[in-house]
Design an enzyme around this catalytic site. Structure first.
Site, short mmCIF file in Angstrom:
data_model
loop_
_atom_site.label_atom_id
_atom_site.label_comp_id
_atom_site.label_asym_id
_atom_site.label_seq_id
_atom_site.Cartn_x
_atom_site.Cartn_y
_atom_site.Cartn_z
N GLY A 11 0.94 -1.17 0.05
CA GLY A 11 0.11 0.13 0.03
C GLY A 11 0.68 1.49 0.17
O GLY A 11 1.87 1.50 0.15
N LEU A 62 -6.51 -10.50 5.27
CA LEU A 62 -7.11 -9.94 6.25
C LEU A 62 -8.36 -10.79 6.71
O LEU A 62 -8.84 -11.14 7.93
CB LEU A 62 -7.63 -8.43 6.16
CG LEU A 62 -6.79 -7.40 6.12
CD1 LEU A 62 -7.49 -6.16 5.73
CD2 LEU A 62 -5.83 -7.45 7.34
N SER A 124 -7.36 6.35 11.88
CA SER A 124 -7.58 7.30 10.85
C SER A 124 -8.18 8.39 11.77
O SER A 124 -8.96 8.12 12.79
CB SER A 124 -8.35 6.96 9.77
OG SER A 124 -8.99 7.92 8.99
N LYS A 159 -13.18 2.08 10.30
CA LYS A 159 -11.74 2.36 10.98
C LYS A 159 -12.17 2.63 12.55
O LYS A 159 -11.27 2.08 13.00
CB LYS A 159 -11.37 3.56 10.39
CG LYS A 159 -10.61 3.69 8.93
CD LYS A 159 -9.70 2.39 8.72
CE LYS A 159 -8.36 2.92 9.40
NZ LYS A 159 -7.54 1.50 8.81
N ALA A 187 -4.76 12.33 8.99
CA ALA A 187 -5.82 12.84 8.45
C ALA A 187 -5.44 12.45 6.85
O ALA A 187 -5.29 11.32 6.46
CB ALA A 187 -5.42 14.37 8.53
P1 NDP Z 1 -3.82 1.61 0.20
O1 NDP Z 1 -4.94 1.21 -0.44
O2 NDP Z 1 -2.93 2.00 -0.61
O3 NDP Z 1 -3.21 0.32 1.04
C1 NDP Z 1 -4.19 -0.61 1.72
C2 NDP Z 1 -3.22 -1.74 2.07
O4 NDP Z 1 -4.21 -2.64 2.60
C3 NDP Z 1 -3.01 -2.67 0.80
O5 NDP Z 1 -1.50 -3.19 1.05
C4 NDP Z 1 -3.85 -3.57 0.57
O6 NDP Z 1 -3.64 -4.82 -0.30
C5 NDP Z 1 -4.18 -3.91 2.04
N1 NDP Z 1 -5.57 -4.67 2.15
C6 NDP Z 1 -6.67 -4.24 1.62
N2 NDP Z 1 -7.51 -5.35 1.93
C7 NDP Z 1 -6.71 -6.26 2.49
C8 NDP Z 1 -7.09 -7.55 2.81
N3 NDP Z 1 -8.15 -8.21 2.56
N4 NDP Z 1 -6.20 -8.54 3.24
C9 NDP Z 1 -4.81 -8.09 3.18
N5 NDP Z 1 -4.61 -6.97 2.79
C10 NDP Z 1 -5.46 -6.03 2.31
O7 NDP Z 1 -4.05 2.41 1.42
P2 NDP Z 1 -3.34 3.64 2.10
O8 NDP Z 1 -1.99 3.04 2.15
O9 NDP Z 1 -3.67 4.93 2.01
O10 NDP Z 1 -3.91 3.30 3.59
C11 NDP Z 1 -3.24 2.45 4.55
C12 NDP Z 1 -3.95 2.52 5.99
O11 NDP Z 1 -3.79 4.25 6.32
C13 NDP Z 1 -5.41 1.99 5.94
O12 NDP Z 1 -5.63 1.34 7.21
C14 NDP Z 1 -6.13 3.40 5.97
O13 NDP Z 1 -7.25 2.96 6.40
C15 NDP Z 1 -5.20 4.19 6.83
N6 NDP Z 1 -5.43 5.65 6.41
C16 NDP Z 1 -5.17 6.18 5.31
C17 NDP Z 1 -5.28 7.61 5.00
C18 NDP Z 1 -5.01 8.17 3.69
O14 NDP Z 1 -5.29 9.27 3.31
N7 NDP Z 1 -4.28 7.38 2.55
C19 NDP Z 1 -5.85 8.20 5.88
C20 NDP Z 1 -5.91 7.92 7.22
C21 NDP Z 1 -5.69 6.35 7.55
P3 NDP Z 1 -3.54 -4.66 -1.81
O15 NDP Z 1 -2.54 -3.87 -2.28
O16 NDP Z 1 -3.54 -6.25 -2.01
O17 NDP Z 1 -4.77 -4.31 -2.18
#
Ligand code: NDP
Length: 337
Positions: A11, A62, A124, A159, A187
């Site tokens: 991610g 997950l 978040s 969240k 944020a």
């Molecule tokens: P991304 O979508 O880039 O990353 C999400 C990650 O979670 C990816 O690695 C994804 O894997 C993984 N994921 C999703 N579903 C599953 C699953 N079922 N099993 C295993 N892995 C899973 O989002 P962000 O990096 O932006 O977000 C990361 C975290 O930060 C999250 O918890 C989000 O709620 C939190 N957040 C983000 C904000 C933002 O503005 N970006 C703000 C506040 C919090 P895959 O690549 O395989 O889909």
């Protein structure tokens, strides 16, 4: 060498956590849903100029029990970053809530069973700011999103419920050797992308500079650079005073119009100049899944100051206005849009 498990290593935020941990001298084990994406993660480290010698990747979803005990085995710390974060609204809220809550249960339970020292959970500001009562504009770590309201968007519920489950699991531990928990509540996160996946939160910058946004909704939210989100995770992991605490991570609040103006001043002429009246945003939200997510926040200011992180974590973020322009430049320069 201490070892850290980072869930969601593919991610936007997860990649920066992996990169900063490797640079800080930790061994890192990252979870991916499929090892077919291993090279993508390694390429991201190469792009950042970071050696991937101390990086290993394992599969864990997950929504499945498989792989979690093996993923945490031998790890000193866990950063639980993975959670579904999508654009728009899912068909059913459980599409977001179940992986968020069950994934947190799996990651936290595995960490506790393996005797991991500390878990840093990526929650978040969405777990803080959504409430039915009108008029509240200033929020702190003492505030919680109201999950009982049917006006609270599914992502905000996912969240909040996931973070609440993490605190329950940690507080239910018996015995002397307890796994500690720190929670990071970012944020809106913007900034450099280490892979070609622009992510959900940078996608709005792409839409603004491509001229796909007809006007600026009266939205006012906190923003922060992804590098400063990752550094907050590392600070929370290593500082004992961070245990048992949640931290708002936001550099400053900006109105949508301020963001659009600064992008236009940076040469992105398609960024809209006019402001959309809130009644129009609410009307259009009936037809647009994207607008439905934000309509409830339109028309009021939301302040989420990160005073606690600045003090307890000695967290000193960069100016996020520069990050917004840097992100737009990267989207164009690397032809990501
Ligand atoms: P991304 O979508 O880039 O990353 C999400 C990650 O979670 C990816 O690695 C994804 O894997 C993984 N994921 C999703 N579903 C599953 C699953 N079922 N099993 C295993 N892995 C899973 O989002 P962000 O990096 O932006 O977000 C990361 C975290 O930060 C999250 O918890 C989000 O709620 C939190 N957040 C983000 C904000 C933002 O503005 N970006 C703000 C506040 C919090 P895959 O690549 O395989 O889909």
């Amino acid at each position: 060498m201490e070892k850290v498990l980072v869930t969601g290593a593919t991610g936007f935020i997860g990649l920066h956590c992996v990169q900063q941990l490797l640079e800080a001298g930790y061994a890192v084990r990252g979870t991916v849903r499929s090892l077919s994406r291993e090279q993508e993660v390694r390429d991201a480290m190469t792009k950042a100029g970071t050696s991937d010698e101390n990086l290993e990747l394992v599969e864990a979803d997950l929504m499945s029990d498989a792989g979690w005990p093996e993923a945490v085995a031998g790890c000193d710390y866990v950063m639980h970053v993975a959670s579904p974060f999508i654009k728009g609204v899912p068909k059913h809220e459980d599409e977001l809530i179940q992986p968020a809550v069950q994934g947190t249960e799996r990651a936290l339970s595995a960490a506790i069973n393996a005797g991991v020292k500390k878990v840093v959970l990526t929650s978040s500001c969405a777990a803080i700011v959504a409430r039915d009562g009108k008029g509240k504009t200033h929020f702190t770590e003492d505030d919680w999103t109201d999950t009982s309201s049917n006006r609270t968007p599914a992502y905000y519920k996912s969240k909040t419920l996931a973070e609440q489950r993490a605190w329950e699991l940690v507080e239910a531990q018996a015995g002397d050797q307890k796994t500690e928990l720190s929670v990071i509540n970012p944020a809106g996160v913007v900034g450099p992308m280490l892979s070609r996946d622009i992510g959900t939160s940078n996608a709005f910058i792409a839409e603004v500079i491509k001229g796909e946004v007809p006007g600026c909704p009266k939205l006012h939210l906190g923003f922060v650079d992804v590098r400063d989100v990752a550094s907050a995770h590392l600070a929370a992991m290593t500082r004992s005073e961070a245990s048992g605490e949640r931290f708002i991570i936001s550099e400053r609040e900006l109105w949508f119009k301020e963001i659009s103006d600064l992008l236009r001043e940076a040469g992105y002429e398609k960024s809209p100049a006019r402001v959309l009246p809130t009644w129009l945003v609410k009307l259009l939200a009936i037809f647009s899944a994207d607008l439905k997510q934000i309509a409830g926040m339109a028309g009021r200011a939301t302040y989420t100051p990160a005073d606690k992180a600045r003090k307890l974590l000695d967290w000193q973020p960069r100016n996020v206005e520069g990050s917004l322009v840097e992100t737009a430049n990267q989207l164009i320069d690397e032809q990501l849009i």
